[in-house]
Scaffold this motif. Structure first.
Motif, short mmCIF file in Angstrom:
data_model
loop_
_atom_site.label_atom_id
_atom_site.label_comp_id
_atom_site.label_asym_id
_atom_site.label_seq_id
_atom_site.Cartn_x
_atom_site.Cartn_y
_atom_site.Cartn_z
N ARG A 4 0.83 -1.21 0.00
CA ARG A 4 0.00 0.00 0.00
C ARG A 4 0.87 1.26 0.00
O ARG A 4 0.53 2.25 -0.65
CB ARG A 4 -0.95 0.00 1.20
N ASP A 5 1.98 1.20 0.72
CA ASP A 5 2.88 2.36 0.73
C ASP A 5 3.47 2.59 -0.65
O ASP A 5 3.57 3.72 -1.12
CB ASP A 5 4.01 2.15 1.74
N ARG A 6 3.86 1.50 -1.31
CA ARG A 6 4.41 1.65 -2.66
C ARG A 6 3.35 2.16 -3.63
O ARG A 6 3.64 2.98 -4.51
CB ARG A 6 5.01 0.33 -3.15
N ALA A 7 2.13 1.67 -3.48
CA ALA A 7 1.05 2.13 -4.35
C ALA A 7 0.79 3.62 -4.15
O ALA A 7 0.49 4.35 -5.09
CB ALA A 7 -0.21 1.31 -4.07
N ASP A 8 0.91 4.08 -2.90
CA ASP A 8 0.69 5.50 -2.62
C ASP A 8 1.80 6.35 -3.24
O ASP A 8 1.55 7.43 -3.79
CB ASP A 8 0.63 5.72 -1.11
N ILE A 9 3.05 5.86 -3.14
CA ILE A 9 4.16 6.57 -3.78
C ILE A 9 3.95 6.62 -5.29
O ILE A 9 4.13 7.67 -5.93
CB ILE A 9 5.50 5.88 -3.45
N ARG A 25 -5.82 13.12 -17.78
CA ARG A 25 -6.08 11.69 -17.64
C ARG A 25 -6.49 11.08 -18.97
O ARG A 25 -6.05 9.98 -19.33
CB ARG A 25 -7.17 11.45 -16.60
N SER A 26 -7.35 11.78 -19.71
CA SER A 26 -7.83 11.26 -20.99
C SER A 26 -6.69 11.12 -22.00
O SER A 26 -6.58 10.10 -22.70
CB SER A 26 -8.91 12.18 -21.56
N SER A 37 -10.79 5.36 -17.10
CA SER A 37 -11.10 4.90 -15.75
C SER A 37 -9.90 4.19 -15.10
O SER A 37 -9.73 4.23 -13.88
CB SER A 37 -12.31 3.95 -15.77
N THR A 38 -9.06 3.55 -15.93
CA THR A 38 -7.87 2.88 -15.39
C THR A 38 -6.90 3.90 -14.80
O THR A 38 -6.35 3.70 -13.70
CB THR A 38 -7.16 2.08 -16.50
N ILE A 39 -6.72 5.01 -15.51
CA ILE A 39 -5.85 6.07 -14.98
C ILE A 39 -6.47 6.66 -13.72
O ILE A 39 -5.78 6.94 -12.73
CB ILE A 39 -5.63 7.18 -16.04
N GLY A 40 -7.80 6.81 -13.74
CA GLY A 40 -8.48 7.32 -12.56
C GLY A 40 -8.27 6.44 -11.35
O GLY A 40 -8.07 6.92 -10.22
N GLN A 41 -8.31 5.13 -11.54
CA GLN A 41 -8.10 4.20 -10.42
C GLN A 41 -6.67 4.31 -9.87
O GLN A 41 -6.46 4.24 -8.66
CB GLN A 41 -8.36 2.77 -10.89
N LEU A 42 -5.70 4.52 -10.75
CA LEU A 42 -4.30 4.65 -10.30
C LEU A 42 -4.09 5.93 -9.50
O LEU A 42 -3.20 6.00 -8.65
CB LEU A 42 -3.35 4.63 -11.50
N ARG A 49 -3.72 1.70 -6.23
CA ARG A 49 -3.30 0.35 -6.60
C ARG A 49 -2.14 0.44 -7.59
O ARG A 49 -1.92 1.48 -8.22
CB ARG A 49 -4.45 -0.44 -7.19
N LEU A 50 -1.44 -0.66 -7.71
CA LEU A 50 -0.31 -0.73 -8.64
C LEU A 50 -0.76 -1.36 -9.95
O LEU A 50 -1.49 -2.35 -9.94
CB LEU A 50 0.82 -1.55 -8.04
N PRO A 51 -0.33 -0.83 -11.08
CA PRO A 51 -0.69 -1.43 -12.38
C PRO A 51 0.21 -2.62 -12.69
O PRO A 51 1.18 -2.89 -11.98
CB PRO A 51 -0.44 -0.28 -13.35
N ASN A 52 -0.09 -3.31 -13.78
CA ASN A 52 0.77 -4.41 -14.19
C ASN A 52 2.05 -3.85 -14.83
O ASN A 52 2.17 -2.66 -15.11
CB ASN A 52 0.03 -5.35 -15.15
N GLY A 53 3.01 -4.75 -15.06
CA GLY A 53 4.30 -4.33 -15.57
C GLY A 53 4.24 -3.62 -16.91
O GLY A 53 4.97 -2.65 -17.14
N GLN A 54 3.36 -4.09 -17.82
CA GLN A 54 3.26 -3.47 -19.13
C GLN A 54 2.81 -2.03 -19.02
O GLN A 54 3.37 -1.13 -19.67
CB GLN A 54 2.27 -4.26 -20.00
N LEU A 55 1.81 -1.78 -18.17
CA LEU A 55 1.30 -0.42 -18.05
C LEU A 55 2.31 0.49 -17.35
O LEU A 55 2.45 1.66 -17.71
CB LEU A 55 -0.03 -0.42 -17.27
#
Length: 279
Positions: A4-9, A25-26, A37-42, A49-55
């Motif tokens: 969670r700390d890494r996701a916040d960073i 964002r768009s 919406s994916t960018i919004g979630q990040l 949350r953390l995205p996958n490696g590709q993103l």
């Protein structure tokens, strides 16, 4: 580090990078081929949350930052290649160009101590007759231009705006005094004048100018110049290898200070030592 700390960073740094790049964002979603919406979630503060490696890779490439920085693994946002390019550079060492470059570096370091290990005798302490003898050996060079290019460096030294430490091997001065090795075809009166000039300049400008003599059978150094905490330069023949990254500059500073500690002739006694060589 907790996930969670890494996701916040990641969220904070993604937001900062978007601000710097001016991407919405768009726009970022379109460039990375994901939904808005994916960018919004990040960027969601309540549940990052953390995205996958590709993103992560696509975001870093699009925003011109490093993956490591986005994930909190480094505090440098630049890519590794950009960090290396910024920390180290090659500068041509053709005599006319290099002398102008060296003067610029000296002026940039005004107020800081400069540490120098020359390839032979320090150019900044060479007499006009030695320069006239030495520089014609370089193809397509005008010796008068070479001599003139040294004068601003000596004038800068005499302004006493910075402390200047020079370390050279004992055998360099001994070779000059005896007329052997590099100095084998240099007239005796020119060699004597050169040594007298170094001795007198060291005496007149001490302690702002300090010359140390080390035994090359015990310690060794490539030609280097360290311009305070800002820049360290290694001379490698046709070019200068210039470092601006703090750790590299500090390492070369430590190397020079080691030469000073190991010196057999201290700066307080160097003028007397040179005068004894002349006699």
């Amino acid at each position: 580090m907790d996930k969670r700390d890494r996701a916040d960073i990641f969220r904070k740094r993604l937001s900062d990078a978007m601000d710097v790049s001016g991407l919405s964002r768009s726009h970022l979603a379109r460039l990375t081929h994901v939904d808005r919406s994916t960018i919004g979630q990040l960027l969601n503060k309540t549940s990052p949350r953390l995205p996958n490696g590709q993103l992560v890779a696509d975001l870093a490439a699009t925003l011109s930052v490093s993956i490591d920085w986005l994930l909190g693994l480094t505090n440098r946002p630049e890519s590794p290649g950009d960090i290396i390019a910024g920390a180290m550079a090659l500068s041509p060492a053709e005599r006319t160009v290099a002398d102008a470059q060296l003067l610029d570096w000296h002026q940039e370091a005004t107020g800081y101590k400069i540490r120098h290990v020359p390839a032979t005798l320090p150019d900044i302490l060479k007499t006009e007759r030695v320069l006239n003898w030495e520089y014609p050996s370089f193809e397509n060079q005008n010796s008068t231009q070479m001599v003139d290019s040294i004068h601003p460096q000596l004038n800068w030294l005499q302004t006493r705006q910075s402390d200047y430490e020079i370390a050279i091997p004992l055998h360099e001065l001994e070779a000059c005094a005896r007329g052997i090795s590099y100095y084998a075809d240099l007239d005796e009166d020119i060699r004597r004048e050169q040594l007298q000039f170094i001795a007198q300049t060291c005496r007149d400008m001490f302690p702002r100018l300090r010359l140390f003599l080390f035994n090359a059978r015990r310690v060794f150094s490539a030609p280097i110049t360290i311009f305070g905490p800002k820049l360290a330069v290694i001379y490698v023949g046709q070019c200068y290898l210039a470092f601006r990254e703090a750790d590299r500059v500090n390492s070369l500073t430590d190397h020079f200070d080691w030469l000073v500690r190991e010196a057999e002739i201290d700066a307080r006694h160097v003028a007397e030592h040179i005068e004894n060589l002349i006699d």
